[in-house]
Design a protein around this motif. Structure first.
Motif, PDB file in Angstrom:
ATOM      1  N   THR A  32       0.850  -1.190   0.000  1.00 34.83           N
ATOM      2  CA  THR A  32       0.000   0.000   0.000  1.00 34.83           C
ATOM      3  C   THR A  32       0.886   1.240   0.000  1.00 34.83           C
ATOM      4  N   SER A  33       0.698   2.117  -0.973  1.00 29.73           N
ATOM      5  CA  SER A  33       1.546   3.307  -1.094  1.00 29.73           C
ATOM      6  C   SER A  33       1.293   4.282   0.044  1.00 29.73           C
ATOM      7  N   LYS A  34       2.280   5.162   0.284  1.00 29.83           N
ATOM      8  CA  LYS A  34       2.123   6.185   1.316  1.00 29.83           C
ATOM      9  C   LYS A  34       0.909   7.053   1.042  1.00 29.83           C
ATOM     10  N   SER A  35       0.708   7.372  -0.239  1.00 31.71           N
ATOM     11  CA  SER A  35      -0.419   8.212  -0.631  1.00 31.71           C
ATOM     12  C   SER A  35      -1.746   7.531  -0.344  1.00 31.71           C
ATOM     13  N   LYS A  36      -1.828   6.240  -0.653  1.00 30.02           N
ATOM     14  CA  LYS A  36      -3.073   5.496  -0.455  1.00 30.02           C
ATOM     15  C   LYS A  36      -3.404   5.367   1.030  1.00 30.02           C
ATOM     16  N   SER A  37      -2.390   5.018   1.841  1.00 30.95           N
ATOM     17  CA  SER A  37      -2.665   4.842   3.263  1.00 30.95           C
ATOM     18  C   SER A  37      -2.925   6.172   3.951  1.00 30.95           C
ATOM     19  N   SER A  38      -2.240   7.238   3.506  1.00 32.00           N
ATOM     20  CA  SER A  38      -2.476   8.518   4.169  1.00 32.00           C
ATOM     21  C   SER A  38      -3.822   9.109   3.784  1.00 32.00           C
ATOM     22  N   SER A  39      -4.259   8.867   2.549  1.00 33.45           N
ATOM     23  CA  SER A  39      -5.572   9.381   2.167  1.00 33.45           C
ATOM     24  C   SER A  39      -6.685   8.591   2.843  1.00 33.45           C
ATOM     25  N   ASN A  46     -10.129   9.604   9.209  1.00 32.14           N
ATOM     26  CA  ASN A  46     -10.263   9.376  10.648  1.00 32.14           C
ATOM     27  C   ASN A  46     -10.031  10.626  11.476  1.00 32.14           C
ATOM     28  N   THR A  47      -9.858  11.780  10.827  1.00 27.90           N
ATOM     29  CA  THR A  47      -9.644  13.002  11.589  1.00 27.90           C
ATOM     30  C   THR A  47     -10.918  13.406  12.302  1.00 27.90           C
ATOM     31  N   LYS A  48     -10.739  14.039  13.470  1.00 26.92           N
ATOM     32  CA  LYS A  48     -11.894  14.455  14.254  1.00 26.92           C
ATOM     33  C   LYS A  48     -12.515  15.698  13.628  1.00 26.92           C
ATOM     34  N   LYS A  49     -13.786  15.651  13.391  1.00 32.16           N
ATOM     35  CA  LYS A  49     -14.488  16.764  12.776  1.00 32.16           C
ATOM     36  C   LYS A  49     -15.196  17.587  13.851  1.00 32.16           C
ATOM     37  N   PRO A  50     -15.415  18.879  13.611  1.00 31.85           N
ATOM     38  CA  PRO A  50     -16.138  19.688  14.594  1.00 31.85           C
ATOM     39  C   PRO A  50     -17.575  19.216  14.766  1.00 31.85           C
ATOM     40  N   ILE A  51     -18.120  19.454  15.943  1.00 36.61           N
ATOM     41  CA  ILE A  51     -19.481  19.024  16.247  1.00 36.61           C
ATOM     42  C   ILE A  51     -20.452  19.833  15.403  1.00 36.61           C
ATOM     43  N   SER A  52     -21.223  19.148  14.606  1.00 35.02           N
ATOM     44  CA  SER A  52     -22.096  19.843  13.662  1.00 35.02           C
ATOM     45  C   SER A  52     -23.479  20.098  14.233  1.00 35.02           C
TER      46      SER A  52
END
Ligand SMILES: [Zn+2]
Length: 62
Positions: free
Chosen positions: A8-15, A20-26
């Motif tokens: 798995t390429s760095k680009s594929k795994s990082s994308s 999984n980043t935490k998003k602001p409470i909507s």
């Protein structure tokens, strides 16, 4: 057991991990007592009111 054919390429795994980043409470609503933003089904952090009555003693309130 099945084995991946390619590394798995760095680009594929990082994308993939970018999801999984935490998003602001909507769905934040505002308090009916003081109008401050609060989470639903939780007592207001600024005035301590929930469902029209005071359930928490907030420091610096009295
Ligand atoms: Zn409040």
């Amino acid at each position: 057991m099945a084995v991946p054919k390619r590394k798995t390429s760095k680009s594929k795994s990082s994308s993939r991990k970018a999801q999984n980043t935490k998003k602001p409470i909507s769905r934040a609503s505002s308090c009916s007592q003081c109008g401050a933003p609060q989470l639903s089904h939780r007592a207001c952090p600024s005035c301590g009111y929930y469902n029209g009555r005071q359930v928490l003693t907030v420091a610096g309130d009295e």
